[in-house]
Scaffold this motif. Structure first.
Motif, PDB file in Angstrom:
ATOM      1  N   CYS A 208       0.875  -1.187   0.000  1.00  0.00           N
ATOM      2  CA  CYS A 208       0.000   0.000   0.000  1.00  0.00           C
ATOM      3  C   CYS A 208       0.909   1.232   0.000  1.00  0.00           C
ATOM      4  CB  CYS A 208      -0.917   0.002   1.220  1.00  0.00           C
ATOM      5  SG  CYS A 208      -2.059  -1.385   1.312  1.00  0.00           S
ATOM      6  N   PRO A 209       1.543   1.526  -1.130  1.00  0.00           N
ATOM      7  CA  PRO A 209       2.650   2.496  -1.130  1.00  0.00           C
ATOM      8  C   PRO A 209       2.267   3.912  -0.726  1.00  0.00           C
ATOM      9  CG  PRO A 209       2.010   1.929  -3.379  1.00  0.00           C
ATOM     10  CD  PRO A 209       1.289   0.981  -2.475  1.00  0.00           C
ATOM     11  N   LEU A 218      -7.748   4.173   5.633  1.00  0.00           N
ATOM     12  CA  LEU A 218      -7.100   2.919   5.292  1.00  0.00           C
ATOM     13  C   LEU A 218      -6.887   2.869   3.788  1.00  0.00           C
ATOM     14  CD1 LEU A 218      -9.286   0.573   7.512  1.00  0.00           C
ATOM     15  CD2 LEU A 218      -6.846   1.029   7.844  1.00  0.00           C
ATOM     16  N   ASP A 219      -5.700   2.462   3.372  1.00  0.00           N
ATOM     17  CA  ASP A 219      -5.418   2.254   1.959  1.00  0.00           C
ATOM     18  C   ASP A 219      -5.701   0.798   1.610  1.00  0.00           C
ATOM     19  OD1 ASP A 219      -4.268   4.826   2.347  1.00  0.00           O
ATOM     20  OD2 ASP A 219      -3.020   4.502   0.576  1.00  0.00           O
ATOM     21  N   VAL A 220      -6.402   0.572   0.517  1.00  0.00           N
ATOM     22  CA  VAL A 220      -6.794  -0.775   0.114  1.00  0.00           C
ATOM     23  C   VAL A 220      -6.205  -1.071  -1.262  1.00  0.00           C
ATOM     24  CG1 VAL A 220      -8.729  -2.339  -0.327  1.00  0.00           C
ATOM     25  CG2 VAL A 220      -8.941  -0.557   1.426  1.00  0.00           C
ATOM     26  N   SER A 242       5.781  -0.060  -7.138  1.00  0.00           N
ATOM     27  CA  SER A 242       5.400   0.351  -8.491  1.00  0.00           C
ATOM     28  C   SER A 242       4.325  -0.547  -9.104  1.00  0.00           C
ATOM     29  CB  SER A 242       6.633   0.346  -9.404  1.00  0.00           C
ATOM     30  OG  SER A 242       7.190  -0.953  -9.508  1.00  0.00           O
ATOM     31  N   HIS A 243       3.795  -1.480  -8.332  1.00  0.00           N
ATOM     32  CA  HIS A 243       2.801  -2.415  -8.866  1.00  0.00           C
ATOM     33  C   HIS A 243       1.471  -1.738  -9.189  1.00  0.00           C
ATOM     34  CE1 HIS A 243       2.525  -2.119  -4.543  1.00  0.00           C
ATOM     35  NE2 HIS A 243       1.276  -2.541  -4.573  1.00  0.00           N
ATOM     36  N   GLY A 244       1.262  -0.528  -8.668  1.00  0.00           N
ATOM     37  CA  GLY A 244       0.012   0.170  -8.932  1.00  0.00           C
ATOM     38  C   GLY A 244      -0.203   0.497 -10.387  1.00  0.00           C
TER      39      GLY A 244
END
Length: 291
Positions: A208-209, A218-220, A242-244
């Motif tokens: 959750c960068p 909360l970051d999901v 960087s997977h986002g």
């Protein structure tokens, strides 16, 4: 009377290799006339009971000497109490300490951080009725790897998780998730869903960068269903955060996140929480930490 610092110890941190670091840390904490007590339970439940008793007496701080698992236990004792949490990160992962800017691989420097007494108020999250977490809750492939690794006695340390990862991947199939984010429903087959108060888990995987521990959210992160080969190519990006950019990854934010997924056990801060359905809710300002 001088203020007391209560030190919660996990003697098994890093396979027991942290034991030799404890005495120098205690000596450093005793500088300046501090009284220092050591909490060492016979089991996790006993350690938690002892920690809660210590916190009820309002010490200057409760200090977790261990990794993320011990920090998770300490959070159960201090959340909402106003007693500051200190961390001496001597575990394998130490992701929560890293998120708070506490010195890593330098126990005496971390002890000096405790002594300086600079406090920061951050959020914590509740999973279910009464389980707190400070870092990341994992649900899906990653939590199944944890579940598998916890049944293994060999190899030791992080190698056990790599073996568990390889074994889990052989049989893993995408999981149908139903996710409620502040009333917005997402239904999707996914490899994993991570709910983060902080950004990383598993010794530096920035799942959750964008998560920060004091924004009241909360970051999901949702990694949708992809072929195993693509998963193996994509997953290493998590170390850079960087997977986002991958089209199968969705990143959202919410105050309250409910998860439903058949046959999935959730893990928070690396510790087993229990099966879904499960609701996570942020509690702003629940923790005071020494940074």
């Amino acid at each position: 009377m001088p203020a007391e610092i209560a030190v919660l110890v996990n003697p098994a941190a890093r396979g027991g290799r942290s034991r030799g670091l404890l005495s120098p840390v205690l000596d450093r904490l005793r500088q300046g006339g501090r009284e220092v007590s050591v909490i060492l339970g016979d089991s996790a439940s006993d350690a938690l009971e002892r920690a809660c008793t210590a916190v009820a007496e309002q010490p200057e701080a409760l200090v977790a000497f261990g990794g993320d698992g011990l920090v998770h236990l300490a959070v159960q004792a201090v959340a909402g109490s106003g007693v500051p949490l200190g961390v001496i990160p001597v575990g394998t992962g130490n992701d929560i300490a890293a998120a708070l800017g506490i010195p890593l691989k330098a126990p005496l420097a971390a002890a000096d951080t405790v002594l300086r007494g600079r406090v920061r108020t951050v959020d914590a999250a509740k999973a279910g009725e009464d389980e707190w977490f400070a870092g990341v809750l994992a649900c899906g492939f990653d939590s199944r790897v944890n579940e598998r690794a916890n049944t293994m006695t060999w190899p030791p340390g992080m190698a056990r998780y790599l073996v568990a990862l390889a074994e889990e991947l052989r049989s893993f199939r995408p999981i149908p998730f139903r996710i409620d984010l502040d009333g917005e429903i997402v239904e999707r087959e996914a490899m994993l869903v991570a709910v983060g108060n902080t950004s990383s888990y598993g010794a530096g995987m920035r799942v959750c960068p964008g998560a920060v521990p004091d924004d009241g959210l909360l970051d999901v992160t949702i990694l949708g269903a992809i072929p195993k080969g693509e998963f193996l190519r994509t997953f290493p990006r998590v170390y850079r955060g960087s997977h986002g950019a991958h089209p199968a990854v969705t990143m959202l934010r919410a105050r309250r996140v409910s998860l439903e997924a058949p046959g999935v056990i959730a893990y928070a801060d690396g510790e087993r929480v229990g099966p879904t359905p499960l609701t996570c809710e942020i509690v702003p300002g629940a923790l005071t930490v020494l940074v």
